[in-house]
Write a protein that holds these residues in place. Structure first.
Motif, mmCIF file in Angstrom:
data_model
loop_
_atom_site.group_PDB
_atom_site.id
_atom_site.type_symbol
_atom_site.label_atom_id
_atom_site.label_comp_id
_atom_site.label_asym_id
_atom_site.label_seq_id
_atom_site.Cartn_x
_atom_site.Cartn_y
_atom_site.Cartn_z
ATOM 1 N N SER A 239 36.329 -34.965 8.494
ATOM 2 C CA SER A 239 35.183 -35.205 9.362
ATOM 3 C C SER A 239 33.944 -34.553 8.778
ATOM 4 O O SER A 239 33.960 -33.361 8.437
ATOM 5 N N VAL A 240 32.883 -35.349 8.659
ATOM 6 C CA VAL A 240 31.639 -34.838 8.114
ATOM 7 C C VAL A 240 30.513 -35.758 8.548
ATOM 8 O O VAL A 240 30.727 -36.967 8.776
ATOM 9 N N ASP A 241 29.326 -35.212 8.714
ATOM 10 C CA ASP A 241 28.146 -36.019 9.030
ATOM 11 C C ASP A 241 27.501 -36.454 7.716
ATOM 12 O O ASP A 241 26.957 -35.612 6.992
ATOM 13 N N PRO A 242 27.558 -37.745 7.375
ATOM 14 C CA PRO A 242 27.008 -38.191 6.093
ATOM 15 C C PRO A 242 25.540 -37.865 5.905
ATOM 16 O O PRO A 242 25.071 -37.715 4.776
ATOM 17 N N GLY A 243 24.807 -37.738 6.998
ATOM 18 C CA GLY A 243 23.370 -37.484 6.879
ATOM 19 C C GLY A 243 23.005 -36.048 6.597
ATOM 20 O O GLY A 243 21.929 -35.765 6.049
ATOM 21 N N THR A 244 23.882 -35.114 6.959
ATOM 22 C CA THR A 244 23.522 -33.698 6.823
ATOM 23 C C THR A 244 24.476 -32.914 5.914
ATOM 24 O O THR A 244 24.162 -31.788 5.544
ATOM 25 N N ALA A 245 25.613 -33.496 5.565
ATOM 26 C CA ALA A 245 26.597 -32.763 4.769
ATOM 27 C C ALA A 245 26.065 -32.469 3.373
ATOM 28 O O ALA A 245 25.434 -33.317 2.733
ATOM 29 N N THR A 246 26.301 -31.259 2.907
ATOM 30 C CA THR A 246 25.906 -30.880 1.553
ATOM 31 C C THR A 246 27.045 -31.201 0.579
ATOM 32 O O THR A 246 28.185 -31.447 0.983
ATOM 33 N N THR A 247 26.720 -31.181 -0.694
ATOM 34 C CA THR A 247 27.750 -31.408 -1.715
ATOM 35 C C THR A 247 28.843 -30.351 -1.616
ATOM 36 O O THR A 247 30.029 -30.646 -1.809
ATOM 37 N N GLN A 248 28.450 -29.116 -1.273
ATOM 38 C CA GLN A 248 29.434 -28.038 -1.134
ATOM 39 C C GLN A 248 30.390 -28.322 0.023
ATOM 40 O O GLN A 248 31.598 -28.058 -0.082
ATOM 41 N N ASP A 249 29.852 -28.865 1.145
ATOM 42 C CA ASP A 249 30.707 -29.217 2.277
ATOM 43 C C ASP A 249 31.729 -30.275 1.883
ATOM 44 O O ASP A 249 32.915 -30.180 2.212
ATOM 45 N N ILE A 250 31.235 -31.300 1.189
ATOM 46 C CA ILE A 250 32.098 -32.415 0.793
ATOM 47 C C ILE A 250 33.156 -31.943 -0.195
ATOM 48 O O ILE A 250 34.333 -32.298 -0.090
ATOM 49 N N ARG A 251 32.745 -31.119 -1.140
ATOM 50 C CA ARG A 251 33.693 -30.614 -2.138
ATOM 51 C C ARG A 251 34.784 -29.785 -1.482
ATOM 52 O O ARG A 251 35.972 -29.950 -1.797
ATOM 53 N N ALA A 252 34.406 -28.893 -0.570
ATOM 54 C CA ALA A 252 35.399 -28.035 0.083
ATOM 55 C C ALA A 252 36.406 -28.869 0.873
ATOM 56 O O ALA A 252 37.618 -28.609 0.829
ATOM 57 N N SER A 253 35.926 -29.879 1.588
ATOM 58 C CA SER A 253 36.822 -30.720 2.383
ATOM 59 C C SER A 253 37.755 -31.518 1.487
ATOM 60 O O SER A 253 38.954 -31.623 1.748
ATOM 61 N N ALA A 254 37.205 -32.095 0.410
ATOM 62 C CA ALA A 254 38.014 -32.905 -0.502
ATOM 63 C C ALA A 254 39.048 -32.045 -1.224
ATOM 64 O O ALA A 254 40.203 -32.458 -1.404
ATOM 65 N N GLU A 255 38.654 -30.856 -1.663
ATOM 66 C CA GLU A 255 39.599 -29.982 -2.365
ATOM 67 C C GLU A 255 40.750 -29.577 -1.454
ATOM 68 O O GLU A 255 41.898 -29.459 -1.910
ATOM 69 N N ALA A 256 40.459 -29.358 -0.170
ATOM 70 C CA ALA A 256 41.520 -28.994 0.767
ATOM 71 C C ALA A 256 42.520 -30.136 0.912
ATOM 72 O O ALA A 256 43.737 -29.914 0.986
ATOM 73 N N ILE A 257 42.025 -31.378 0.933
ATOM 74 C CA ILE A 257 42.911 -32.540 1.032
ATOM 75 C C ILE A 257 43.797 -32.649 -0.202
ATOM 76 O O ILE A 257 45.012 -32.839 -0.107
#
Length: 383
Positions: A239-257
């Motif tokens: 879950s992430v807001d595409p409009g406000t998510a930073t690259t760091q947020d996306i990376r952390a979520s993807a790495e956890a998956i």
């Protein structure tokens, strides 16, 4: 960063009649070890210096090797120093080819001069990592990244045809109803387009896994547009807001998956090896049995508990590996003692076209250290 483009350049490179120098360097995390990188490189290059003067080689080949040595030495003395666990260098100066890649796992120091880049050790390391496409999507946009070996790089951006909402709804809300239907159709068209682009990515072999992020409702809707084979590649969603998510947020979520996926995969592989061994199939469990399997080039897939080490012996003549023994029972020559026979085993498996998986998950390998899937049943070990 190790990209698909870099791997393609290496695997497709052809120096013609000129040789390629391939160097692998295991790097230590402390500063003093990094400062000794130049000495480490010089020691390896010393092994091939005679080739630069060997009159039996073509003159252009000698000059190319000589230039390789000079360039690799020069690069080793520059700052900033590499920060990864290992470094792979490929050079063919006569063809103006030079590639330097940091590896996420340590390798043994080695140097090879051959007609093509020696990529087997690097591919063996990379086999432990999944090239993941990270998608963040909503009904109007989509962005993709490539996540591989702890690096995240953006690869594409797609935008759908957004529909501007009218100021007034119209008679009995009819205009609003039509606009809402039109907006839904545009969103579906956008999702289909994104799914087609992803399908092309995977058909080209660019990725192995897919991680999808966005608002939960939109992510769930989008997944329905994926073809069946692509759904099977979905490692997870976030879950992430595409409009406000930073690259760091996306990376952390993807790495956890990806981390969860890799641990689950490790547990499945270990369980399969134990089940195969228990059923009398082509698998062995335990370091001693794996060492004998590695000695006869029987290992197809080696599973080793992460960071496990063990002292042992190796015969450089026959390739015999064991926990102890002063004399090789195969050829009768003296053995060489090693502080880590597991590393010797892993390198032997790689050299015979096998693969190695270092298992970080909590499995029985914590006690047994190693297990292996075999190419063929093992012959009786020597006395």
């Amino acid at each position: 960063m190790i990209t698909a483009a870099a791997l393609e350049r290496l695997t497709r490179f052809d120096g013609g009649k000129l040789p390629v120098t391939s160097v692998y360097l295991g790097l230590q995390p402390d500063r003093r070890a990094l400062r000794s990188l130049s000495a480490q490189v010089s020691s390896l290059l010393h092994q091939i210096r005679p080739m630069a003067e060997d009159r039996s080689l073509d003159r252009d080949a000698r000059l190319s090797v000589r230039a390789d040595i000079e360039r690799i030495e020069a690069e080793a003395g520059r700052e900033p120093r590499p920060t990864g666990r290992a470094l792979a260098i490929f050079s063919c100066s006569g063809r103006d080819f030079y590639e330097e890649l940091e590896l996420p796992r340590s390798v043994r120091d080695r140097i090879v001069v051959d007609a093509t880049p020696w990529v087997r050790p690097m591919l063996a390391v990379l086999d432990e990592y999944h090239r993941t496409c990270v998608l963040v999507v909503d009904k109007e946009s989509a962005r993709t990244w490539e996540l591989f070996a702890d690096e995240l790089e953006e690869t594409s951006t797609l935008f759908g045809a957004a529909l501007r909402k009218p100021q007034y709804a119209g008679w009995h809300g009819l205009d609003e109803y039509r606009v809402r239907n039109k907006a839904q159709e545009l969103a579906r068209r956008h999702f289909r387009r994104v799914a087609t682009v992803l399908d092309d990515f995977f058909r080209e072999g660019r990725f192995e896994l897919l991680a999808v992020g966005g608002h939960d409702v939109e992510v769930s809707t989008f997944l329905d547009f994926l073809p069946p084979k692509l759904r099977d590649a979905v490692a997870g969603t976030f879950s992430v807001d595409p409009g406000t998510a930073t690259t760091q947020d996306i990376r952390a979520s993807a790495e956890a998956i990806v981390e969860r996926y890799e641990r689950d995969e490790e547990r499945r592989e270990v369980a399969e090896a134990y089940e195969t061994q228990a059923a009398g199939g082509n698998a062995v469990v335990g370091l001693e049995h794996c060492l004998w399997a590695g000695s006869v080039a029987a290992v197809q897939r080696l599973l080793v508990h992460e960071d496990a080490t063990a002292p042992g012996v190796v015969c450089d003549e026959s390739g015999w590996l064991a926990l102890s023994g002063d004399t090789c029972p195969i050829c009768g020559r003296p053995t060489r003692r090693t502080d880590d026979v597991i590393d010797e085993l892993a390198q032997a498996v790689i050299d015979t076209s096998g693969t190695v998986e270092h298992v970080a998950a909590d499995t029985p390998l914590k006690e047994d250290v190693a297990a292996a899937h075999l190419r063929f049943p093992l012959p009786p070990p020597p006395d």
